[in-house]
Design a protein around this motif. Structure first.
Motif, short mmCIF file in Angstrom:
data_model
loop_
_atom_site.label_atom_id
_atom_site.label_comp_id
_atom_site.label_asym_id
_atom_site.label_seq_id
_atom_site.Cartn_x
_atom_site.Cartn_y
_atom_site.Cartn_z
N HIS A 142 0.82 -1.14 0.00
CA HIS A 142 -0.08 0.06 -0.17
C HIS A 142 0.86 1.24 0.06
O HIS A 142 1.98 1.26 0.40
N VAL A 145 0.01 5.32 3.68
CA VAL A 145 -0.52 5.00 4.78
C VAL A 145 -0.26 5.88 6.00
O VAL A 145 0.95 6.16 6.29
N CYS A 168 2.03 -4.95 4.24
CA CYS A 168 0.79 -5.06 5.48
C CYS A 168 0.53 -6.60 5.27
O CYS A 168 0.28 -7.07 4.05
N HIS A 173 -6.66 -5.22 5.18
CA HIS A 173 -6.61 -4.43 3.73
C HIS A 173 -7.38 -3.29 3.69
O HIS A 173 -7.29 -2.32 3.00
N ARG A 175 -8.94 0.48 4.49
CA ARG A 175 -8.10 1.55 4.46
C ARG A 175 -7.72 2.14 5.67
O ARG A 175 -6.65 2.56 6.17
N ARG A 178 -5.05 -0.28 7.77
CA ARG A 178 -3.64 -0.85 7.23
C ARG A 178 -2.52 -1.02 8.09
O ARG A 178 -1.73 -1.68 8.42
#
Length: 330
Positions: A142, A145, A168, A173, A175, A178
């Motif tokens: 990702h 973050v 991660c 998963h 948002r 994370r």
């Protein structure tokens, strides 16, 4: 060299002065060089004084403090709060990867993050080298973050970190969660400087406290190599955190490949009956950073606004009130 850098000179400036000393054979030349050293020390002290003033301004002008703007004074205070002892992993000289030009501008160049196009290029190179290793371990990649860490008592300030790239566990998963599954973070910089090192260290602390897993933080310019941070263990009431210097991108990629390959296969699975939350991970051997043993409670609070230092004086930089209660951000 150690004395000059401890006096506040950058490694590049210390090297320059020592080279001049070696090339000087006369008493007059040595006297002139001594005056240059004195002048540089005075300038370094003025920079540190300005840093203190900037610290005070930061606390009073913003609701949060970013890891990217972590000064030497603040990172020292954060280490004390978490009872961290920062140790070099080996004897590799950090200057071997630091950009001398960026180092000279240390505290005056806060933001040296890559431009968007450059960041995208960096990301593609990282994915090409590491993505094949992730899918077999239920891990996901990702970008951008955010994790929010320690709250400051009084004004409610909060330490905030934004990871450029974050590996991660797949079960986290969504948002908003994370950061809870963070295993490895990568911070991308145009140039590596002392400020970059402080940002990487600060992001390590913030994401380590936010994540359920032993965390590993990397900061790199994708050219010279970079720095990596992890907690090795505890000794005499302190958490021992290593800083390893990785010279060259081959060394950095090999380090990350080894770290990913040694992760448990079921680390990120989201369909099993039980969440896998290991206390330790291997290669490098690392464990979970924890809140300070003397700190209890839910909200993370850092009392740096109390005492003479943050009242605006710089007479005693050691006079911090670090009483706190810590807890993971929700």
């Amino acid at each position: 060299h150690v004395g000059l850098t401890q006096a506040g000179l950058t490694p590049g400036k210390a090297d320059e002065l020592l080279a001049s000393f070696s090339a000087t054979n006369t008493a007059a030349g040595h006297a002139e060089l001594a005056q240059r050293v004195a002048n540089e020390v005075v300038l370094a002290i003025k920079r540190m004084q300005q840093e203190v003033r900037d610290d005070i301004t930061s606390w009073h002008s913003s609701e949060s403090l970013k890891a990217s703007k972590m000064t030497s004074t603040l990172i020292d205070a954060l280490r004390r709060l978490l009872k961290v002892g920062l140790l070099p992993y080996d004897d590799v000289d950090p200057s071997s990867v630091l950009d001398a030009q960026a180092d000279e501008a240390d505290d005056w160049q806060w933001d040296n993050t890559p431009e968007p196009a450059q960041r995208s290029q960096y990301m593609q190179v990282l994915l090409a080298n590491l993505q094949p290793l992730l899918s077999n371990r239920s891990l996901e990649w990702h970008q951008q973050v955010v994790a929010q860490g320690l709250l400051v008592r009084g004004l409610g300030k909060q330490l905030v970190a934004r990871s450029d790239e974050l590996i991660c566990a797949r079960r986290f998963h969504h948002r908003g969660s994370r950061h809870l599954g963070a295993v490895i973070g990568v911070e991308l910089k145009k140039r590596l400087s002392m400020a970059s090192r402080r940002q990487g260290e600060a992001e390590f602390y913030i994401f380590s406290l936010a994540s359920f897993f032993p965390f590993l933080q990397v900061v790199t310019d994708m050219q010279r190599g970079g720095f990596v941070y992890w907690k090795r263990g505890d000794q005499d009431g302190r958490q021992l955190v290593y800083e390893k210097v990785l010279v060259g991108m081959d060394a950095l990629y090999q380090f990350l490949r080894n770290a990913i390959n040694k992760l448990p296969d079921n680390l990120g699975e989201d369909d099993g009956p039980k969440v896998v939350l290991p206390d330790e991970l291997n290669d490098p051997p690392r464990c979970k950073l924890v809140e300070s043993p003397k700190c209890t409670g839910h909200a993370s609070e850092l009392s740096l606004l109390e005492g003479p230092f943050f009242d605006g004086t710089i007479d005693d930089l050691d006079d911090f009130d670090l009483s706190c209660t810590l807890g993971r951000d929700q």
